[in-house]
Design an enzyme around this catalytic site. Structure first.
Site, short mmCIF file in Angstrom:
data_model
loop_
_atom_site.label_atom_id
_atom_site.label_comp_id
_atom_site.label_asym_id
_atom_site.label_seq_id
_atom_site.Cartn_x
_atom_site.Cartn_y
_atom_site.Cartn_z
N LYS A 120 87.54 -7.98 40.24
CA LYS A 120 88.62 -7.88 41.22
C LYS A 120 88.51 -6.59 42.05
O LYS A 120 88.99 -6.54 43.18
CB LYS A 120 89.97 -7.96 40.53
C1 PLP Z 1 90.09 -13.09 37.97
C2 PLP Z 1 88.95 -13.29 37.02
C3 PLP Z 1 88.22 -14.51 36.96
C4 PLP Z 1 88.59 -15.72 37.79
O1 PLP Z 1 88.34 -15.53 39.15
P1 PLP Z 1 88.99 -16.50 40.25
O2 PLP Z 1 88.71 -15.86 41.54
O3 PLP Z 1 90.46 -16.53 39.94
O4 PLP Z 1 88.36 -17.84 40.09
C5 PLP Z 1 87.14 -14.59 36.10
N1 PLP Z 1 86.80 -13.56 35.31
C6 PLP Z 1 87.48 -12.39 35.33
C7 PLP Z 1 87.07 -11.31 34.40
C8 PLP Z 1 88.57 -12.20 36.19
O5 PLP Z 1 89.24 -11.03 36.19
#
Ligand code: PLP
Length: 475
Positions: A120
């Site tokens: 993120k």
């Molecule tokens: C947010 C997240 C995901 C999922 O990503 P999306 O964009 O919601 O599909 C997968 N792995 C981790 C570690 C995350 O923080």
């Protein structure tokens, strides 16, 4: 470049006008009115670029209302080896999202080298700088209110800390996050960051955010905003690392690659879909889910059935625990030929918690054009995959990336490199690593002992009025 709503009943907007908002006024999601097409000459030139320069080239196709020099400076400040410094497995931090080679034709791409050790940060850090820039230009301020069970909230706080005209009020469920996650968030001492631990569950925290956001008068008066996963700028920022991964895994632009993406809200893989629509040679997008398999079910059957809270499991890859996928509407808009009337009809059902079935429609006949395949992974698969990667490749995977590798191995194509996106570092999920390997995951040296730092958090009952009062006193 202007942005249109997937539901077709909102006026087209410029990038900076949709940056600070969430949904379009008609309830839809914003998308560019068309995807910029990348020529072979551009792709050849881009292969030589640094990550920041590549990010500038790509983002400048989507952001046409910020002067080029300003955007360039902002992007250069965002994607530095200093911000994304927690590389593992010998990765070169200067590449920002380096590959780890598991074997010939099989890689992970490290997207989790930023301050909170999850992918993120890749988008949120850009968002922090964009917010500050646009608010300054417009003489505005924003108060971000959010609820988190871990990754999103900490990424938002690390992106917004110290930013002018931005305050963050982040609700988290008291005592429900790991000690490391709590320390990450609560140890921030920046005066514009406020942590509120709600004595309840994540859903209680989220309900408070919804209640405050639904109070239109309060929202306007106190300039309440959000940074959730439907924000278009987050999706746009994520397109860049698909190009970077492609360049790092291939020698020439005649080659193709496949990406495997651990998916929850469909934000990450939506960026991959857009990169492919722009002309990046992606043979396959492999969508991996955990036990919460609503998206795997769709790509196998054409049926999209949002789950109830009771049907949603809490798993050992918690950032993929979703009941419906908030960004999925963007993909469906493209799948149905960008016809907003069809999207409106489908989401009239979804918004009531009902399913839709495309399997017998002309749209489903086109699904093959989009390059998606899918699969799911369970706790046992996850544990086995973490053991397998450690034993075979001497690489420690986090639980989400393990789901990605498990499904990737089911969908490899001959002579097409497979890149599994690494969405978090194993240090964030110590308990499952111990279960799988009987050892402690490696943690970056300068994060050792962060649990011992002084914490700044207010504990509150799950009470909307009390949270509003807290905000009013501080905005
Ligand atoms: C947010 C997240 C995901 C999922 O990503 P999306 O964009 O919601 O599909 C997968 N792995 C981790 C570690 C995350 O923080």
């Amino acid at each position: 470049m202007r942005y249109i709503s997937t539901r077709g009943n909102a006026a087209p907007q410029a990038f900076c006008d949709i940056l600070l908002g969430g949904l379009a006024p008609d309830g839809g999601l914003y998308l560019p009115e068309s995807y910029p097409q990348i020529s072979r000459a551009e792709l050849d030139a881009w292969r030589q670029l640094s990550y920041a320069d590549l990010a500038y080239e790509i983002l400048s196709k989507f952001i046409t209302d910020i002067p080029a020099a300003d955007l360039k400076a902002l992007v250069a400040r965002t994607y530095t080896a200093d911000v994304y410094r927690y590389t593992r497995n010998g990765g070169d931090a200067a590449q920002i999202t380096p590959l780890t080679k598991l074997e010939d034709g099989l890689y992970t791409q490290e997207l989790s080298n930023g301050p909170t050790l999850a992918f993120k940060d890749m988008a949120m850090q850009l968002l922090g700088n964009l917010f500050e820039y646009v608010l300054e230009k417009r003489g505005q301020a924003i108060n971000i209110l959010g609820a988190t069970s871990g990754d999103t909230g900490s990424a938002a706080e690390y992106a917004m800390r110290g930013k002018h005209n931005v305050k963050v009020f982040m609700l988290s469920p008291d005592g429900k996050m790991s000690a490391f996650q709590r320390a990450q968030m609560y140890s921030l001492q920046d005066p514009n960051i406020f942590n509120i631990a709600v004595t309840g569950l994540f859903d209680d925290a989220q309900d408070i955010v919804k209640a405050v956001s639904n109070d239109a008068e309060f929202k306007a008066k106190y300039k309440i905003g959000a940074v959730n996963s439907i924000n278009w700028a987050r999706v746009a920022a994520q397109i860049v690392y698909y190009f970077q991964g492609y360049f790092l895994a291939t020698k020439s632009n005649d080659e193709q690659v496949a990406f495997a993406v651990p998916s929850g809200n469909f934000g990450n893989i939506c960026a991959g879909h857009i990169a492919r629509q722009m002309g990046l040679p992606i043979a396959r997008l492999v969508l991996a889910t955990n036990e919460n398999d609503v998206l795997d079910e769709f790509f196998k059957t054409g049926i999209y059935r949002p789950r109830s809270a009771a049907e949603t499991s809490i798993t050992s890859s918690p950032s993929m625990d979703i009941s419906k996928a908030s960004n999925f509407e963007r993909f469906v808009f493209d799948l149905v030929g960008r016809d907003p009337a069809v999207v409106r009809e489908l989401w009239a059902k979804v918004d009531k918690g009902l399913a839709f079935d495309l399997s017998a429609t002309v749209h489903w006949q086109k699904i093959g054009n989009f390059g998606f395949v899918s699969g799911k992974s369970s706790h046992v698969d996850r544990i086995n995959t973490i053991r397998f990667a450690q034993g075979r490749y001497n690489v420690m995977l986090d639980t989400h990336t393990a789901d990605g590798l498990k499904v990737a191995l089911e969908h490899r194509l001959p002579n097409v490199p497979m890149i599994v996106l690494e969405t978090a570092q194993p240090a964030k999920f110590e308990e499952t690593i111990r279960e799988a390997l009987g050892t402690e995951p490696v943690r970056p040296a300068d994060l050792a002992g962060i649990e011992k730092l002084e914490q700044r958090v207010v504990v509150m009952a799950p009470d909307v009025a009390a949270v509003k009062q807290f905000l009013v006193e501080r905005v």
